[in-house]
Design a protein around this motif. Structure first.
Motif, mmCIF file in Angstrom:
data_model
loop_
_atom_site.group_PDB
_atom_site.id
_atom_site.type_symbol
_atom_site.label_atom_id
_atom_site.label_comp_id
_atom_site.label_asym_id
_atom_site.label_seq_id
_atom_site.Cartn_x
_atom_site.Cartn_y
_atom_site.Cartn_z
ATOM 1 N N ILE A 285 1.013 -1.089 -0.103
ATOM 2 C CA ILE A 285 0.030 0.097 0.093
ATOM 3 C C ILE A 285 0.752 1.515 0.088
ATOM 4 N N LYS A 286 1.897 1.062 0.639
ATOM 5 C CA LYS A 286 3.104 2.428 0.590
ATOM 6 C C LYS A 286 3.772 2.498 -0.809
ATOM 7 N N ASP A 287 3.658 1.577 -1.737
ATOM 8 C CA ASP A 287 4.426 1.372 -2.809
ATOM 9 C C ASP A 287 4.060 2.592 -3.885
ATOM 10 N N TYR A 288 4.754 2.681 -4.990
ATOM 11 C CA TYR A 288 4.175 3.121 -6.105
ATOM 12 C C TYR A 288 2.771 3.026 -6.499
ATOM 13 N N ALA A 289 2.154 4.286 -6.800
ATOM 14 C CA ALA A 289 0.603 4.153 -6.700
ATOM 15 C C ALA A 289 -0.077 3.137 -7.557
ATOM 16 N N PRO A 290 0.429 2.762 -8.789
ATOM 17 C CA PRO A 290 -0.419 1.549 -9.480
ATOM 18 C C PRO A 290 -0.160 0.429 -8.529
ATOM 19 N N LYS B 291 -2.355 0.720 -5.469
ATOM 20 C CA LYS B 291 -3.977 0.415 -5.940
ATOM 21 C C LYS B 291 -4.352 -0.862 -6.134
ATOM 22 N N ASN B 292 -3.436 -1.569 -6.582
ATOM 23 C CA ASN B 292 -3.894 -3.135 -6.847
ATOM 24 C C ASN B 292 -3.823 -3.903 -5.501
ATOM 25 N N ALA B 293 -2.935 -3.470 -4.823
ATOM 26 C CA ALA B 293 -2.686 -4.312 -3.328
ATOM 27 C C ALA B 293 -4.267 -3.855 -2.556
ATOM 28 N N LEU B 294 -4.489 -2.726 -2.796
ATOM 29 C CA LEU B 294 -5.616 -2.215 -1.870
ATOM 30 C C LEU B 294 -6.756 -3.051 -2.608
ATOM 31 N N THR B 295 -6.851 -3.006 -3.835
ATOM 32 C CA THR B 295 -8.046 -3.815 -4.380
ATOM 33 C C THR B 295 -8.028 -5.196 -3.977
ATOM 34 N N LEU C 97 -10.167 -9.250 7.929
ATOM 35 C CA LEU C 97 -11.077 -7.854 8.275
ATOM 36 C C LEU C 97 -10.540 -7.370 9.477
ATOM 37 N N LYS C 98 -10.477 -8.509 10.529
ATOM 38 C CA LYS C 98 -9.954 -8.255 11.850
ATOM 39 C C LYS C 98 -8.296 -7.578 11.787
ATOM 40 N N SER C 99 -7.556 -8.190 11.026
ATOM 41 C CA SER C 99 -6.204 -7.850 10.753
ATOM 42 C C SER C 99 -6.135 -6.390 9.980
ATOM 43 N N LEU C 100 -7.060 -6.143 9.241
ATOM 44 C CA LEU C 100 -6.988 -4.915 8.626
ATOM 45 C C LEU C 100 -7.447 -3.584 9.271
ATOM 46 N N ALA D 131 -1.410 1.593 11.731
ATOM 47 C CA ALA D 131 -0.478 2.059 10.702
ATOM 48 C C ALA D 131 -1.047 2.058 9.199
ATOM 49 N N LEU D 132 -1.904 0.996 8.945
ATOM 50 C CA LEU D 132 -2.201 0.696 7.713
ATOM 51 C C LEU D 132 -3.406 1.817 7.354
ATOM 52 N N LEU D 133 -4.384 1.920 8.448
ATOM 53 C CA LEU D 133 -5.374 2.877 8.457
ATOM 54 C C LEU D 133 -4.789 4.348 8.334
ATOM 55 N N GLU D 134 -3.617 4.830 8.934
ATOM 56 C CA GLU D 134 -2.991 6.005 8.949
ATOM 57 C C GLU D 134 -2.768 6.436 7.316
ATOM 58 N N THR D 135 -2.000 5.275 6.988
ATOM 59 C CA THR D 135 -1.393 5.295 5.495
ATOM 60 C C THR D 135 -2.612 5.585 4.596
ATOM 61 N N LEU D 136 -3.650 4.751 4.745
ATOM 62 C CA LEU D 136 -4.601 4.897 3.710
ATOM 63 C C LEU D 136 -5.272 6.420 3.815
ATOM 64 N N LEU D 137 -5.533 6.869 5.069
ATOM 65 C CA LEU D 137 -6.137 8.127 5.239
ATOM 66 C C LEU D 137 -5.204 9.196 4.964
ATOM 67 N N SER D 138 -3.920 9.119 5.123
ATOM 68 C CA SER D 138 -2.881 10.171 4.347
ATOM 69 C C SER D 138 -3.246 10.029 2.814
ATOM 70 N N ARG D 139 -3.061 8.980 2.239
ATOM 71 C CA ARG D 139 -3.372 9.299 0.854
ATOM 72 C C ARG D 139 -4.385 9.599 0.281
ATOM 73 N N ILE D 140 -5.524 9.426 1.016
ATOM 74 C CA ILE D 140 -7.010 10.032 0.411
ATOM 75 C C ILE D 140 -6.846 11.600 0.715
ATOM 76 N N THR D 141 -6.256 12.039 1.768
ATOM 77 C CA THR D 141 -6.233 13.306 2.290
ATOM 78 C C THR D 141 -5.199 14.038 1.001
ATOM 79 N N VAL D 142 -4.122 13.424 0.874
ATOM 80 C CA VAL D 142 -3.397 13.985 -0.458
ATOM 81 C C VAL D 142 -4.039 14.078 -1.746
ATOM 82 N N CYS D 143 -4.908 12.943 -1.991
ATOM 83 C CA CYS D 143 -5.813 12.978 -3.187
ATOM 84 C C CYS D 143 -6.705 14.173 -3.168
ATOM 85 N N GLN D 144 -7.095 14.468 -2.283
ATOM 86 C CA GLN D 144 -8.059 15.508 -2.230
ATOM 87 C C GLN D 144 -7.449 16.680 -2.494
#
Length: 73
Positions: free
Chosen positions: A19-24, A27-31, A43-46, A51-64
């Motif tokens: 998820i922290k890698d190059y955007a494409p 995106k595939n890892a997240l999918t 689901l429990k692991s996620l 740290a994963l949730l923080e990374t995802l929220l950070s990327r979403i914020t950057v995208c906005q």
């Protein structure tokens, strides 16, 4: 699904790192993670990985702020 649950969810841990890698790649890892999150153990692991949730929220914020809506980096 058992493929992703081997060695104490090792493939899930690897996908989380991607998820922290190059955007494409991220995106595939997240999918993949989204598609397999119907499994309770996955689901429990996620959900408990702050740290994963923080990374995802950070990327979403950057995208906005950049005006793009793909998983950008």
């Amino acid at each position: 699904m058992t493929l992703f649950k081997r060695n104490q969810l090792e493939p899930i841990k690897d996908l989380k790192l991607l998820i922290k890698d190059y955007a494409p790649i991220a995106k595939n890892a997240l999918t993949i993670l989204i598609n397999i999150s119907s499994d309770t153990e996955v689901l429990k692991s996620l959900a408990k990985d702050d740290a994963l949730l923080e990374t995802l929220l950070s990327r979403i914020t950057v995208c906005q702020f950049t005006g793009t809506y793909n998983l950008c980096g």
